[in-house]
Design a protein around this motif. Structure first.
Motif, mmCIF file in Angstrom:
data_model
loop_
_atom_site.group_PDB
_atom_site.id
_atom_site.type_symbol
_atom_site.label_atom_id
_atom_site.label_comp_id
_atom_site.label_asym_id
_atom_site.label_seq_id
_atom_site.Cartn_x
_atom_site.Cartn_y
_atom_site.Cartn_z
ATOM 1 N N SER A 91 13.843 26.027 -0.539
ATOM 2 C CA SER A 91 14.495 25.329 -0.912
ATOM 3 C C SER A 91 15.712 26.893 -0.366
ATOM 4 C CB SER A 91 14.682 25.625 -2.434
ATOM 5 O OG SER A 91 14.729 26.859 -3.230
ATOM 6 N N ALA A 92 14.849 27.882 -0.138
ATOM 7 C CA ALA A 92 15.754 29.538 -0.294
ATOM 8 C C ALA A 92 15.793 28.603 1.701
ATOM 9 C CB ALA A 92 15.395 30.170 0.086
ATOM 10 N N PHE A 93 14.516 28.615 2.367
ATOM 11 C CA PHE A 93 14.639 28.615 3.895
ATOM 12 C C PHE A 93 15.538 27.269 4.134
ATOM 13 C CE2 PHE A 93 12.363 26.406 7.198
ATOM 14 C CZ PHE A 93 12.870 27.461 8.357
ATOM 15 N N ASP A 94 15.618 25.949 3.375
ATOM 16 C CA ASP A 94 16.601 25.123 3.456
ATOM 17 C C ASP A 94 18.183 25.910 3.508
ATOM 18 O OD1 ASP A 94 14.105 23.380 4.516
ATOM 19 O OD2 ASP A 94 14.257 22.723 2.338
ATOM 20 N N GLU A 95 18.361 26.271 2.707
ATOM 21 C CA GLU A 95 19.771 26.542 2.962
ATOM 22 C C GLU A 95 19.734 27.564 3.331
ATOM 23 O OE1 GLU A 95 22.803 26.671 0.214
ATOM 24 O OE2 GLU A 95 21.554 25.167 -0.055
ATOM 25 N N LEU A 96 19.234 28.651 3.699
ATOM 26 C CA LEU A 96 19.505 29.757 5.184
ATOM 27 C C LEU A 96 20.135 28.814 6.152
ATOM 28 C CD1 LEU A 96 17.214 32.473 4.394
ATOM 29 C CD2 LEU A 96 19.693 32.788 3.973
ATOM 30 N N ARG A 97 18.553 28.228 7.070
ATOM 31 C CA ARG A 97 19.355 26.598 8.200
ATOM 32 C C ARG A 97 20.680 26.085 7.560
ATOM 33 N NH1 ARG A 97 13.574 23.867 9.868
ATOM 34 N NH2 ARG A 97 14.487 22.615 7.817
ATOM 35 N N MET A 98 20.700 25.749 7.211
ATOM 36 C CA MET A 98 22.142 25.087 6.884
ATOM 37 C C MET A 98 23.320 25.981 6.705
ATOM 38 S SD MET A 98 23.504 23.014 3.357
ATOM 39 C CE MET A 98 24.497 24.502 2.901
ATOM 40 N N ILE A 99 23.218 27.361 6.549
ATOM 41 C CA ILE A 99 24.370 28.272 6.910
ATOM 42 C C ILE A 99 24.519 28.621 8.156
ATOM 43 C CG2 ILE A 99 24.866 30.735 6.312
ATOM 44 C CD1 ILE A 99 23.630 30.017 3.338
ATOM 45 N N LYS A 100 23.199 28.895 8.859
ATOM 46 C CA LYS A 100 22.925 29.183 9.760
ATOM 47 C C LYS A 100 23.522 27.732 10.953
ATOM 48 C CE LYS A 100 19.448 30.898 13.530
ATOM 49 N NZ LYS A 100 18.196 31.689 12.955
ATOM 50 N N ALA A 137 15.221 39.381 16.000
ATOM 51 C CA ALA A 137 13.520 40.196 15.519
ATOM 52 C C ALA A 137 13.417 40.228 13.928
ATOM 53 C CB ALA A 137 14.394 42.068 15.565
ATOM 54 N N ILE A 138 14.113 39.012 13.733
ATOM 55 C CA ILE A 138 14.318 38.439 12.149
ATOM 56 C C ILE A 138 14.060 37.501 11.710
ATOM 57 C CG2 ILE A 138 15.540 38.356 9.752
ATOM 58 C CD1 ILE A 138 15.190 41.256 10.667
ATOM 59 N N GLU A 139 12.686 37.055 11.585
ATOM 60 C CA GLU A 139 12.838 35.422 11.565
ATOM 61 C C GLU A 139 12.428 35.433 9.677
ATOM 62 O OE1 GLU A 139 8.327 33.314 12.237
ATOM 63 O OE2 GLU A 139 10.042 35.027 13.502
ATOM 64 N N PHE A 140 12.028 34.635 9.305
ATOM 65 C CA PHE A 140 11.978 33.507 7.663
ATOM 66 C C PHE A 140 10.974 32.526 8.105
ATOM 67 C CE2 PHE A 140 16.139 35.975 6.589
ATOM 68 C CZ PHE A 140 15.794 36.543 5.932
ATOM 69 N N LYS A 141 9.855 32.642 6.980
ATOM 70 C CA LYS A 141 9.821 31.182 7.182
ATOM 71 C C LYS A 141 9.368 31.437 5.847
ATOM 72 C CE LYS A 141 4.509 33.804 6.673
ATOM 73 N NZ LYS A 141 3.570 33.961 7.756
ATOM 74 N N VAL A 142 8.321 30.430 5.055
ATOM 75 C CA VAL A 142 8.490 29.599 3.825
ATOM 76 C C VAL A 142 7.904 29.656 3.532
ATOM 77 C CG1 VAL A 142 7.905 27.160 2.574
ATOM 78 C CG2 VAL A 142 10.195 27.059 4.009
ATOM 79 N N LYS A 143 7.660 30.462 2.428
ATOM 80 C CA LYS A 143 6.234 31.042 1.212
ATOM 81 C C LYS A 143 5.460 30.472 0.942
ATOM 82 C CE LYS A 143 7.397 34.746 -1.854
ATOM 83 N NZ LYS A 143 7.977 35.742 -3.015
#
Length: 199
Positions: A91-100, A137-143
């Motif tokens: 859910s946090a990953f999806d929200e970050l992609r929406m903000i981005k 240099a910053i990447e997010f992935k689903v835990k």
């Protein structure tokens, strides 16, 4: 991941190693939180161990070859040249992609509108802002989601599986229960236990 054992001799070194691992999303094995646990550090030589969780031991057992603090920090400088990867919930990953994507508004407007959510994510605001600004240099992935086992005891109360205890394989504290990815938790499951996803 590869197991890492770091030899530290001062409280400052202890905190530095923990800072690195906390930023990568790891927690203490039994405490499920980000805390320096300074009371555990007594001033003598210590070894901090990282596998699926952080643990501490005064001596080394088995074949885990420790590295000195200076070597560990040198490795971190090398690794920082590559992308920092942070693990967050789906859910946090999806929200970050929406903000981005910030459809219909500017990136600043999207960040301001979602500021409480951004503060809630425990990886740090700077890393999130850099990610939203397309820093490579910053990447997010689903835990990978974690699970725990539960059952109803003789008194009709919900109890949770605890493989840490030497006395009883159950606890009424769901936050102190044994948690693991699905494949690992299946190894501990039997007909007496039911499976539930950790929030």
């Amino acid at each position: 991941m590869t197991e890492t054992v770091v030899h530290v001799t001062t409280l400052e070194q202890w905190k530095s190693v923990l800072d690195v691992w906390f930023k990568q999303g790891y927690t203490w094995e039994h405490f499920y939180k980000w805390d320096y646990l300074e009371n555990v550090f007594s001033g003598s030589s210590h070894y901090l161990h990282l596998d699926d969780y952080i643990s501490q031991t005064p001596v080394i057992y088995g074949n885990n070859q420790p590295i000195e603090y200076s070597e560990f920090m040198a490795q971190q400088k090398e690794d920082n040249k590559m992308a920092m990867v942070y693990e967050v919930s789906q859910s946090a990953f999806d929200e970050l992609r929406m903000i981005k994507a910030h459809e219909g508004t500017s990136l600043i407007g999207a960040i301001v509108a979602h500021a409480p959510f951004i503060k809630f994510i425990e990886v740090g605001n700077k890393a999130i802002i850099r990610y939203l600004a397309d820093d490579p240099a910053i990447e997010f992935k689903v835990k990978e989601p974690l699970y725990r086992l539960w059952a109803i005891d003789r008194d009709g109360d919900k109890t949770y599986f605890d493989n840490y205890s030497l006395h009883a394989p159950a606890t009424d504290d769901k936050y102190g229960a044994f948690t693991a990815p699905l494949e690992e938790i299946k190894k501990w499951n039997n007909q007496a236990w039911s499976l539930e996803k950790v929030d």
